[in-house]
Design an enzyme around this catalytic site. Sequence first.
Site, PDB file in Angstrom:
ATOM      1  N   CYS A 187      50.707  28.235  22.777  1.00 51.34           N
ATOM      2  CA  CYS A 187      50.504  26.894  21.725  1.00 51.34           C
ATOM      3  C   CYS A 187      50.651  25.610  22.166  1.00 51.34           C
ATOM      4  O   CYS A 187      51.751  25.667  23.332  1.00 51.34           O
ATOM      5  CB  CYS A 187      51.675  27.669  20.330  1.00 51.34           C
ATOM      6  SG  CYS A 187      51.706  27.002  19.320  1.00 51.34           S
ATOM      7  N   CYS A 218      49.497  31.101  13.532  1.00 47.10           N
ATOM      8  CA  CYS A 218      49.718  29.700  13.615  1.00 47.10           C
ATOM      9  C   CYS A 218      48.845  29.657  13.175  1.00 47.10           C
ATOM     10  O   CYS A 218      47.751  29.662  13.930  1.00 47.10           O
ATOM     11  CB  CYS A 218      50.871  29.531  15.644  1.00 47.10           C
ATOM     12  SG  CYS A 218      50.826  27.357  15.249  1.00 47.10           S
ATOM     13  N   CYS A 221      47.324  27.164  17.187  1.00 44.96           N
ATOM     14  CA  CYS A 221      46.974  27.688  18.486  1.00 44.96           C
ATOM     15  C   CYS A 221      46.369  29.339  18.011  1.00 44.96           C
ATOM     16  O   CYS A 221      45.823  31.048  18.851  1.00 44.96           O
ATOM     17  CB  CYS A 221      48.241  28.302  19.183  1.00 44.96           C
ATOM     18  SG  CYS A 221      49.468  29.977  18.095  1.00 44.96           S
ATOM     19  N   CYS A 225      79.199  51.955  13.166  1.00 42.02           N
ATOM     20  CA  CYS A 225      79.075  51.192  13.798  1.00 42.02           C
ATOM     21  C   CYS A 225      79.387  49.635  13.060  1.00 42.02           C
ATOM     22  O   CYS A 225      80.154  48.461  13.640  1.00 42.02           O
ATOM     23  CB  CYS A 225      77.652  50.064  14.721  1.00 42.02           C
ATOM     24  SG  CYS A 225      76.162  49.794  13.681  1.00 42.02           S
TER      25      CYS A 225
END
Length: 354
Positions: free
Chosen positions: A39, A66, A69, A316
């Site tokens: 890009c 985008c 690109c 966790c």
Amino acid sequence: MITADKREYYQALIDKNTEYEGVFYVGVKTTGVFCRPTCPARKPKFENCEFFENAQQALLASYRPCKRCRPLSHPNQVSELVQKLVEAVEDNPEKRWKDKDFRELSVDASTARRQFKKRFGMTFVEYARARRMGLAMKQIREGEAVIDAQLSTGYESSSGFRDAFSRIMGAAPTMLGYNNILKAAWLDTKLGPMIAIADEESLYLLEFVDRRGLEREVERLRQKTKSAIIPGQTEPIQSIKSELDQYFDGKLTEFKTPLFFLGSPFQRGVWEQLRKIPYGQTISYSGLAAAVGKPSAFRAAANANGANQLAIIIPCHRVINTNGELGGYAGGLTRKKWLINHEAKAIIEHNSAE
């Protein structure tokens, strides 16, 4: 994706290295778009990048293509029909496409399906659904209620929204040709909706629906197990639903639902150690590393902690920084703080009742 790969891909992005075309896509957190490696736009900072293996993953993570690109266009360019449909989705990404919508654009629906499938590996309807669901997931991540996200993306019933969310995880097994089948269910909890994935014997994944990157986790699970993932119920799912209800009521301190671990030997060692942390107590990341016999590998232990796909069950949330700060948590620090306080409060109440 390991950090080394991210750094390699980021360097390729900086260099606009054409060798990486088709290898990865990058989502830019500050703009909400995703790009191809070459890009021409100004390059984002590393910490503002998310890397994806394919365009569908980027769409499901709520990024839009985008305009510079054109990541949904092959370097050799795509047909005008595909360009027209991509632009139509971006003009109204929340739209649910029907046959009359194709006719209004003078587009044959079967032709659109074939061209999208050939170019991107997914049909146009799958692309439009992924874009719509990605927007819904973004709304949930930003704090909107599930019902608001559901309605804003065109789902009049919660069951329809949940079914659509489930459908992004896999087609029917007869279509995929897989022998293994995993089933996924939506679980409502006190801290927000979660998704559980299991076979008939074990639970593979339990995550909050708004966890960033959840769609990629599900895709990796599907690939590693070579399974179709479809909506449904299994005994482990029913078991964890019951146990979560008891946990949030302060009546359960140890989960018995059978689990299936997908990870490296080191990761599995860390996860087993996490399960040994007593309910209502915490440990530091360095303490966790020492407990698995790798005292200098606290960063690796922290990464394994973050790779845990069985939230709450593999606790966790009980791992914090040495200085007492919360550290990180994929489900969000607010939830982590709540879980720690919830367990501490339950112990106090239990002790006072004796």
